[in-house]
Scaffold this motif. Structure first.
Motif, PDB file in Angstrom:
ATOM      1  N   THR A  96       9.131 -15.248 -12.849  1.00  0.00           N
ATOM      2  CA  THR A  96       8.523 -15.166 -11.778  1.00  0.00           C
ATOM      3  C   THR A  96       9.035 -13.989 -11.241  1.00  0.00           C
ATOM      4  O   THR A  96       8.439 -13.320 -10.078  1.00  0.00           O
ATOM      5  N   ALA A  97       9.963 -13.636 -11.390  1.00  0.00           N
ATOM      6  CA  ALA A  97      11.126 -12.277 -11.436  1.00  0.00           C
ATOM      7  C   ALA A  97       9.632 -11.329 -11.179  1.00  0.00           C
ATOM      8  O   ALA A  97       9.905  -9.917 -10.829  1.00  0.00           O
ATOM      9  N   PHE A  98       9.521 -10.684 -12.741  1.00  0.00           N
ATOM     10  CA  PHE A  98       8.919  -9.575 -13.427  1.00  0.00           C
ATOM     11  C   PHE A  98       7.167 -10.001 -12.383  1.00  0.00           C
ATOM     12  O   PHE A  98       6.210  -9.132 -11.788  1.00  0.00           O
ATOM     13  N   LEU A  99       6.474 -10.895 -11.829  1.00  0.00           N
ATOM     14  CA  LEU A  99       5.811 -11.050 -11.587  1.00  0.00           C
ATOM     15  C   LEU A  99       5.730 -10.851  -9.677  1.00  0.00           C
ATOM     16  O   LEU A  99       4.510 -10.515  -8.891  1.00  0.00           O
ATOM     17  N   ASP A 100       6.416 -11.190  -9.525  1.00  0.00           N
ATOM     18  CA  ASP A 100       7.168 -10.880  -7.721  1.00  0.00           C
ATOM     19  C   ASP A 100       7.160  -9.164  -7.735  1.00  0.00           C
ATOM     20  O   ASP A 100       6.604  -7.873  -7.159  1.00  0.00           O
ATOM     21  N   TRP A 101       7.644  -8.556  -8.992  1.00  0.00           N
ATOM     22  CA  TRP A 101       7.874  -6.632  -8.893  1.00  0.00           C
ATOM     23  C   TRP A 101       6.628  -5.848  -9.122  1.00  0.00           C
ATOM     24  O   TRP A 101       6.262  -5.150  -8.456  1.00  0.00           O
ATOM     25  N   GLU A 102       5.245  -6.828  -9.816  1.00  0.00           N
ATOM     26  CA  GLU A 102       4.042  -6.824 -10.059  1.00  0.00           C
ATOM     27  C   GLU A 102       3.714  -6.114  -8.642  1.00  0.00           C
ATOM     28  O   GLU A 102       2.540  -5.662  -8.809  1.00  0.00           O
ATOM     29  N   ARG A 103       3.060  -7.514  -7.932  1.00  0.00           N
ATOM     30  CA  ARG A 103       2.473  -7.846  -7.016  1.00  0.00           C
ATOM     31  C   ARG A 103       3.165  -7.035  -5.884  1.00  0.00           C
ATOM     32  O   ARG A 103       2.276  -6.426  -5.269  1.00  0.00           O
ATOM     33  N   ASN A 104       4.313  -6.236  -6.287  1.00  0.00           N
ATOM     34  CA  ASN A 104       4.840  -5.387  -5.252  1.00  0.00           C
ATOM     35  C   ASN A 104       4.921  -3.821  -5.330  1.00  0.00           C
ATOM     36  O   ASN A 104       5.418  -3.083  -4.899  1.00  0.00           O
ATOM     37  N   ALA A 105       4.188  -3.648  -7.119  1.00  0.00           N
ATOM     38  CA  ALA A 105       4.172  -2.369  -7.860  1.00  0.00           C
ATOM     39  C   ALA A 105       4.015  -1.039  -6.971  1.00  0.00           C
ATOM     40  O   ALA A 105       2.778  -1.300  -6.435  1.00  0.00           O
ATOM     41  N   ARG A 106       4.194   0.138  -6.727  1.00  0.00           N
ATOM     42  CA  ARG A 106       3.247   1.116  -6.382  1.00  0.00           C
ATOM     43  C   ARG A 106       3.083   1.729  -7.527  1.00  0.00           C
ATOM     44  O   ARG A 106       1.544   2.161  -7.394  1.00  0.00           O
ATOM     45  N   ARG A 107       3.869   1.597  -8.878  1.00  0.00           N
ATOM     46  CA  ARG A 107       3.113   1.633  -9.823  1.00  0.00           C
ATOM     47  C   ARG A 107       3.176   1.374 -11.174  1.00  0.00           C
ATOM     48  O   ARG A 107       4.305   0.909 -11.073  1.00  0.00           O
ATOM     49  N   ILE A 108       2.643   1.576 -11.739  1.00  0.00           N
ATOM     50  CA  ILE A 108       2.442   0.014 -13.294  1.00  0.00           C
ATOM     51  C   ILE A 108       1.900   1.269 -14.620  1.00  0.00           C
ATOM     52  O   ILE A 108       0.805   1.765 -14.668  1.00  0.00           O
ATOM     53  N   VAL A 109       2.371   1.404 -15.648  1.00  0.00           N
ATOM     54  CA  VAL A 109       2.299   1.653 -16.710  1.00  0.00           C
ATOM     55  C   VAL A 109       3.020   1.230 -17.950  1.00  0.00           C
ATOM     56  O   VAL A 109       3.982   0.203 -18.219  1.00  0.00           O
ATOM     57  N   GLN A 154      -4.053  -9.053  -8.498  1.00  0.00           N
ATOM     58  CA  GLN A 154      -3.969  -8.666  -6.699  1.00  0.00           C
ATOM     59  C   GLN A 154      -2.891  -7.359  -7.262  1.00  0.00           C
ATOM     60  O   GLN A 154      -2.960  -6.502  -5.911  1.00  0.00           O
ATOM     61  N   ALA A 155      -2.175  -6.866  -7.877  1.00  0.00           N
ATOM     62  CA  ALA A 155      -0.995  -5.359  -8.099  1.00  0.00           C
ATOM     63  C   ALA A 155      -2.546  -4.734  -7.779  1.00  0.00           C
ATOM     64  O   ALA A 155      -2.211  -3.341  -6.898  1.00  0.00           O
ATOM     65  N   LEU A 156      -3.429  -4.961  -8.229  1.00  0.00           N
ATOM     66  CA  LEU A 156      -4.195  -3.741  -8.360  1.00  0.00           C
ATOM     67  C   LEU A 156      -5.126  -3.729  -7.017  1.00  0.00           C
ATOM     68  O   LEU A 156      -6.154  -3.210  -6.539  1.00  0.00           O
ATOM     69  N   THR A 157      -5.802  -4.949  -6.887  1.00  0.00           N
ATOM     70  CA  THR A 157      -6.769  -5.080  -5.403  1.00  0.00           C
ATOM     71  C   THR A 157      -6.370  -5.029  -4.364  1.00  0.00           C
ATOM     72  O   THR A 157      -6.429  -5.511  -2.986  1.00  0.00           O
ATOM     73  N   LYS A 158      -4.818  -5.397  -4.070  1.00  0.00           N
ATOM     74  CA  LYS A 158      -4.282  -5.559  -2.628  1.00  0.00           C
ATOM     75  C   LYS A 158      -4.038  -4.596  -1.915  1.00  0.00           C
ATOM     76  O   LYS A 158      -4.414  -3.475  -2.062  1.00  0.00           O
ATOM     77  N   HIS A 159      -3.760  -4.600  -0.727  1.00  0.00           N
ATOM     78  CA  HIS A 159      -3.722  -3.205   0.784  1.00  0.00           C
ATOM     79  C   HIS A 159      -2.561  -2.552  -0.403  1.00  0.00           C
ATOM     80  O   HIS A 159      -1.395  -2.766  -0.517  1.00  0.00           O
ATOM     81  N   ASN A 160      -2.871  -0.760  -0.110  1.00  0.00           N
ATOM     82  CA  ASN A 160      -1.687  -0.552  -0.529  1.00  0.00           C
ATOM     83  C   ASN A 160      -1.472  -0.485  -2.388  1.00  0.00           C
ATOM     84  O   ASN A 160      -0.666  -0.770  -2.599  1.00  0.00           O
ATOM     85  N   PRO A 161      -3.193  -0.902  -3.105  1.00  0.00           N
ATOM     86  CA  PRO A 161      -2.753  -0.904  -4.459  1.00  0.00           C
ATOM     87  C   PRO A 161      -1.819  -0.278  -5.326  1.00  0.00           C
ATOM     88  O   PRO A 161      -1.934   1.124  -5.198  1.00  0.00           O
ATOM     89  N   ALA A 162      -1.526  -1.063  -6.477  1.00  0.00           N
ATOM     90  CA  ALA A 162      -0.353  -0.075  -7.472  1.00  0.00           C
ATOM     91  C   ALA A 162      -1.290   0.810  -7.949  1.00  0.00           C
ATOM     92  O   ALA A 162      -2.520   0.638  -8.305  1.00  0.00           O
ATOM     93  N   LYS A 163      -0.967   1.956  -9.024  1.00  0.00           N
ATOM     94  CA  LYS A 163      -1.627   2.731  -9.506  1.00  0.00           C
ATOM     95  C   LYS A 163      -1.521   2.515 -11.411  1.00  0.00           C
ATOM     96  O   LYS A 163       0.217   1.772 -11.369  1.00  0.00           O
ATOM     97  N   LEU A 164      -2.070   2.421 -11.918  1.00  0.00           N
ATOM     98  CA  LEU A 164      -2.015   1.544 -13.466  1.00  0.00           C
ATOM     99  C   LEU A 164      -2.401   2.489 -14.488  1.00  0.00           C
ATOM    100  O   LEU A 164      -3.064   3.092 -14.013  1.00  0.00           O
ATOM    101  N   LEU A 165      -1.727   3.056 -15.535  1.00  0.00           N
ATOM    102  CA  LEU A 165      -1.776   3.321 -16.544  1.00  0.00           C
ATOM    103  C   LEU A 165      -1.831   3.042 -17.497  1.00  0.00           C
ATOM    104  O   LEU A 165      -0.477   2.440 -17.569  1.00  0.00           O
ATOM    105  N   ALA A 166      -2.919   2.702 -18.083  1.00  0.00           N
ATOM    106  CA  ALA A 166      -3.084   1.910 -19.273  1.00  0.00           C
ATOM    107  C   ALA A 166      -3.294   2.654 -20.162  1.00  0.00           C
ATOM    108  O   ALA A 166      -4.177   3.172 -20.768  1.00  0.00           O
TER     109      ALA A 166
END
Length: 287
Positions: A96-109, A154-166
């Motif tokens: 649950t905590a991980f998903l919360d961090w991901e939803r609110n992320a500014r950047r994900i690697v 949702q982290a990638l589609t929300k308003h001000n979405p996170a930037k993902l480096l995959a």
């Protein structure tokens, strides 16, 4: 100041329990004789309550049974430099905590050498993994788990979405999880996602010599802490549990690792061409 991932998870659990009972902070403070400012800082994770205070709050909110036990697991070791969840209740709270961090992320690697990263997986690909022999996931939970994983987009589609480096290992593209057609559709989905402005997808080819990615998968998540600063965590998973790191030195080490992996990866355009060529070969293979 605490604000560790576990402290934030504990605070979120306490806040949720209070809001479900429709009790205001001032009402709870008066009921347990605690300052409203202290309660607020507990709920944001800026400070951590003692286990006896957590139990007092949960009792006042009539939280019982398994949920009481789950939240209480968060009340111990809250300020430690890493969070290793070993029990099922704590693993649920950690997810649950991980998903919360991901939803609110500014950047994900995300570096994933053997599987398509979770946030980029299709529903059929997820289902194939969860229903494969040895997955040990109850049939009754498969649908909800698929929905949860799909919801991570949702982290990638929300308003001000996170930037993902995959950063995806070449081997992840050839596993044929679920069969060839499922894998072809998964690869097509990767190409679609790679075209998004906030997604940078790079393939890490085989035979690149040693690099930190050979040590295993990891996810680095950066979320806003204040308007001018970020809080970061690193998640390192295995079959049984997930380790969450948040100390500056640990995060810096994984950030450096991601930069080294980036250096041996293909550029986005060549990565897309690599995937497209693989799709073509798979569609035309008649063996």
């Amino acid at each position: 100041m605490a604000r560790t991932p576990k402290a934030r998870a504990l605070g979120a659990a306490l806040r949720q329990a209070r809001e479900e009972k429709q009790i205001l902070l001032r009402q709870l403070g008066a009921a347990i004789d605690r300052d409203i400012g202290v309660l607020s800082r507990w709920e944001t994770g800026e400070r951590t309550p003692k286990p006896e205070h957590v139990a007092q709050i949960l009792t006042r909110l009539d939280v019982e049974g398994d949920r009481f036990a789950e939240i209480m697991t968060l009340a111990y070791g809250t300020n430690e430099p890493l969070w290793l969840a070993t029990t099922l209740p704590e693993q649920r709270r950690q997810m649950t905590a991980f998903l919360d961090w991901e939803r609110n992320a500014r950047r994900i690697v995300e570096f994933s050498p053997l599987l398509v990263p979770g946030v980029l997986q299709t529903s059929d690909y997820i289902r194939a993994m969860m229903t494969a022999p040895g997955a040990n996931i109850p049939a009754s939970e498969v649908a909800s788990r698929i929905a949860t994983r799909i919801g991570r987009r949702q982290a990638l589609t929300k308003h001000n979405p996170a930037k993902l480096l995959a950063l995806i290992g070449q081997a992840a593209l050839t596993q044929e999880i679920g069969g060839r057609q499922v894998m072809i559709e998964q690869l097509r989905h990767l190409l679609e996602m790679a075209a998004w402005l906030n997604v940078e997808l790079r393939i890490v080819p085989d035979r690149r010599g040693w690099h930190p990615g050979l040590e295993g998968e990891f996810t680095l998540i950066e979320t806003p802490l204040t308007p001018t600063s970020l809080a970061s965590i690193v998640c390192v998973g295995n079959r049984r549990t997930v380790l969450i790191l948040h100390e500056d030195d640990d995060v810096a080490d994984y950030r450096s690792a991601s930069e080294r992996i980036l250096g041996v990866s293909l550029p986005p355009e060549k990565s897309a061409a690599f995937i497209a060529e693989l799709i073509h070969r798979m569609e035309n293979y008649h063996g």
